[in-house]
Write a protein that holds these residues in place. Structure first.
Motif, short mmCIF file in Angstrom:
data_model
loop_
_atom_site.label_atom_id
_atom_site.label_comp_id
_atom_site.label_asym_id
_atom_site.label_seq_id
_atom_site.Cartn_x
_atom_site.Cartn_y
_atom_site.Cartn_z
N GLU A 186 0.84 -1.20 0.00
CA GLU A 186 0.00 0.00 0.00
C GLU A 186 0.88 1.27 0.00
N VAL A 187 1.94 1.22 0.82
CA VAL A 187 2.84 2.38 0.93
C VAL A 187 3.48 2.71 -0.42
N THR A 188 3.88 1.68 -1.15
CA THR A 188 4.61 1.93 -2.40
C THR A 188 3.70 2.32 -3.56
N GLN A 189 2.41 1.93 -3.45
CA GLN A 189 1.50 2.21 -4.57
C GLN A 189 1.41 3.72 -4.86
N SER A 190 1.38 4.52 -3.77
CA SER A 190 1.24 5.97 -3.97
C SER A 190 2.48 6.53 -4.68
N CYS A 191 3.62 5.84 -4.55
CA CYS A 191 4.85 6.34 -5.19
C CYS A 191 4.75 6.27 -6.70
N ILE A 192 4.04 5.28 -7.19
CA ILE A 192 3.86 5.14 -8.64
C ILE A 192 3.21 6.40 -9.19
N GLU A 193 2.18 6.89 -8.46
CA GLU A 193 1.48 8.09 -8.93
C GLU A 193 2.44 9.29 -9.03
N ASN A 194 3.40 9.34 -8.09
CA ASN A 194 4.33 10.48 -8.09
C ASN A 194 5.20 10.57 -9.33
N VAL A 195 5.52 9.42 -9.94
CA VAL A 195 6.41 9.48 -11.11
C VAL A 195 5.65 9.35 -12.43
N GLN A 196 4.33 9.12 -12.32
CA GLN A 196 3.53 8.87 -13.52
C GLN A 196 3.64 9.99 -14.56
N THR A 197 3.52 11.25 -14.09
CA THR A 197 3.55 12.37 -15.04
C THR A 197 4.88 12.40 -15.78
N ALA A 198 5.99 12.28 -15.02
CA ALA A 198 7.31 12.32 -15.67
C ALA A 198 7.46 11.17 -16.65
N ALA A 199 6.92 9.99 -16.30
CA ALA A 199 7.04 8.83 -17.18
C ALA A 199 6.22 9.04 -18.46
N ILE A 200 5.01 9.56 -18.31
CA ILE A 200 4.16 9.79 -19.49
C ILE A 200 4.84 10.80 -20.43
N GLU A 201 5.40 11.85 -19.84
CA GLU A 201 6.08 12.87 -20.66
C GLU A 201 7.20 12.27 -21.50
N LYS A 202 7.92 11.28 -20.92
CA LYS A 202 9.04 10.67 -21.65
C LYS A 202 8.62 9.40 -22.41
N GLU A 203 7.32 9.13 -22.40
CA GLU A 203 6.78 7.90 -23.02
C GLU A 203 7.49 6.66 -22.50
N ILE A 204 7.62 6.61 -21.17
CA ILE A 204 8.21 5.43 -20.53
C ILE A 204 7.08 4.58 -19.98
N ARG A 205 7.15 3.28 -20.26
CA ARG A 205 6.10 2.37 -19.78
C ARG A 205 6.39 2.03 -18.32
N LEU A 206 5.40 2.26 -17.46
CA LEU A 206 5.58 2.05 -16.03
C LEU A 206 4.77 0.83 -15.63
N THR A 207 5.40 -0.23 -15.15
CA THR A 207 4.61 -1.39 -14.75
C THR A 207 4.81 -1.68 -13.27
N CYS A 208 3.81 -2.33 -12.70
CA CYS A 208 3.82 -2.55 -11.26
C CYS A 208 3.29 -3.96 -10.97
N GLU A 209 4.05 -4.74 -10.27
CA GLU A 209 3.65 -6.13 -9.98
C GLU A 209 3.58 -6.30 -8.46
N LEU A 210 2.35 -6.43 -7.94
CA LEU A 210 2.18 -6.54 -6.49
C LEU A 210 1.63 -7.92 -6.14
N PRO A 211 1.85 -8.41 -4.92
CA PRO A 211 1.41 -9.78 -4.61
C PRO A 211 -0.11 -9.94 -4.42
N GLY A 212 -0.87 -8.86 -4.40
CA GLY A 212 -2.33 -8.99 -4.29
C GLY A 212 -2.81 -9.23 -2.87
N LYS A 213 -1.93 -9.20 -1.91
CA LYS A 213 -2.33 -9.26 -0.49
C LYS A 213 -1.35 -8.39 0.31
#
Ligand code: ADP
Length: 336
Positions: A186-213
Motif C-alpha cells: 500500500e505504501v509503495t503504490q502511492s509512489c507510482i502516482e508520483n512518477v507517472q507524469t514524468a514517465a508519461i512525458e518521456k513515453e516510458i512504460r511504467l509497470t507494477c507487480e504486487l502480490p495482491g495481499k
C-alpha cells in the motif's frame, strides 16, 4: 592530491595542513572546499593503510609544516613479519586517527545546526515574499516578472530540499526512525502516482507487480515512500524515452523484496560500488541532484533491519539497472 592513492600516513608535528576536496552540490560545477584542517598530533592520509582504496583529499600546508611520514606498505608488511609489533603500531595510529574523526563529527554537527537555522529561515522568508508578490498583493506584475519569480522560486525550493536531504542524513545516522506495522504494498503504490507524469512525458512504460495481499513490515511509511520515490525517480530520470520502468514486490519466507528495474543507460562498473555513498554522483549523473538520494535510501533500509543493493546491467539485458531492497516480514496478526 585528491584521487591519488595515498602511500604514506602523515602525523603532523608542527604547523597546519588543510584537507581539500572538490565538492559539487545540487549539480553545479565542482568547487574546491576545505573540509578540515589537521594540526600537531593529528594524522592524515590514513586510507593508505587499507592499501586498495582511494579516498584521499588534497593536503595543503597552511603554515611552515613538519610531518612524520609512515610508509603504509611497510606497516602492512610488518603485520606479516611480526604481527604483535604490527598490531601495536596500528593501534597507535588508530588512536591518532580516532581523535581526528571525533573532531570531524563535532564540525559536522555544527555545520548541520547552521544549515537548519541560518540557511533555512532566510530561504523561507524569501519564499513567502515570493508568494505575496505572485499573488499580486504587492502590486501588479508583468508576465515576464511573474516568470522570473516562478523560476527563482523553483531554485529556492531546490535549495530547501537539498538542506532537508542533508539534515535527513544526520537524523538517520542518529537512528531517528519510527517502527510501526504497515503494508509495504500500500505504501509503495502511492509512489507510482508520483512518477507517472514524468514517465508519461518521456513515453516510458511504467509497470507494477504486487502480490495482491498485504505485505507487512515494521517501518515509517513516509521514510519508506522516500526510498521508493528515490528509486523510481532515478529510474525514470536515467531511462531514455520509450523505455520501461518496473516496480515489483514479492513476499519471501521471512522478508519482503522490492525491486525497481529500468531499461535505462545503466551504471558504469567503477561507479557501482560507490553510488550509495553520501554525495556520490556517477559519471552518468544528470544536472539537478546532490548524490544523496541513494545514501538516504540505504540509511533508511538499514535502520529498519534491511539491505539494499544495485545491479547493472542485470539479467539478460545488456543495459539498464535494477535496485533491490529487502525488509523483514511481519506476520499478519502479530506485532513483530
Ligand atoms: P543523484 O540522483 O542526486 O545524483 P543518487 O544518490 O540518487 O543521486 O544517485 C547517485 C548516482 O547513482 C547518480 O548520480 C547516478 O550516477 C547513479 N544512478 C542512480 N540510479 C540510477 C539508475 N536508475 N540508472 C543509472 N544510474 C543511476
Amino acid at each position: 592530491a585528491e584521487g591519488d592513492q595515498a602511500q604514506e600516513v602523515y602525523i603532523v608535528e608542527e604547523g597546519r595542513v588543510a584537507l581539500d576536496m572538490g565538492l559539487s552540490l545540487g549539480g553545479h560545477t565542482k568547487r574546491r572546499a576545505t573540509i578540515e584542517t589537521a594540526g600537531p598530533g593529528q594524522a592524515i592520509g590514513w586510507s593508505a593503510l587499507t592499501g586498495t582504496q582511494t579516498f584521499t583529499m588534497t593536503a595543503r600546508c597552511l603554515d611552515k609544516t613538519r610531518v612524520m611520514a609512515i610508509d603504509a606498505a611497510q606497516v602492512r608488511q610488518l603485520f606479516d613479519a611480526n604481527s604483535q609489533l604490527g598490531y601495536r603500531v596500528m593501534q597507535g595510529i588508530t588512536e591518532v586517527v580516532r581523535s581526528r574523526l571525533n573532531k570531524v563529527r563535532e564540525v559536522l554537527a555544527y555545520i548541520l545546526a547552521i544549515a537548519s537555522h541560518d540557511l533555512k529561515s532566510p530561504l523561507h522568508a524569501v519564499q513567502s515574499y515570493h508568494q505575496v508578490m505572485l499573488g499580486g498583493f504587492a502590486g501588479p506584475l508583468t508576465e515576464k516578472q511573474k516568470n522570473m519569480l516562478v523560476r527563482s522560486g523553483e531554485r529556492i525550493l531546490g535549495l530547501l530540499n537539498l538542506i532537508d536531504d542533508i539534515l535527513d542524513v544526520s537524523r538517520l545516522e542518529a537512528g531517528e526512525i519510527k517502527k510501526e506495522k504497515l503494508d509495504l504494498a500500500e505504501v509503495t503504490q502511492s509512489c507510482i502516482e508520483n512518477v507517472q507524469t514524468a514517465a508519461i512525458e518521456k513515453e516510458i512504460r511504467l509497470t507494477c507487480e504486487l502480490p495482491g495481499k498485504p505485505c507487512y513490515t515494521m517501518g515509517e511509511s513516509t521514510r519508506l515512500q522516500q526510498v521508493v520515490n528515490n528509486l523510481l525517480s532515478n529510474a525514470v530520470k536515467f531511462t531514455p524515452g520509450g523505455g520501461q520502468v518496473s516496480l515489483r514486490i514479492k513476499e519471501q519466507d521471512d522478508s519482503i523484496l522490492v525491486e525497481v528495474s529500468d531499461t535505462g543507460i545503466g551504471i558504469p562498473s567503477d561507479d557501482l560500488p560507490r553510488i550509495f555513498d553520501d554525495f556520490y554522483r556517477g559519471k552518468n549523473a544528470l544536472p539537478g541532484g546532490a548524490g544523496l538520494g541513494l545514501s538516504i535510501a540505504k540509511k533508511i533500509v538499514e535502520a529498519l533491519g534491511g539491505r539494499i543493493w544495485a545491479e547493472s546491467p542485470y539479467g539478460e539485458s545488456a543495459t539498464g539497472s535494477r535496485f533491490t531492497f529487502i525488509l523483514p516480514r511481519t506476520a499478519a496478526g502479530g506485532q513483530e
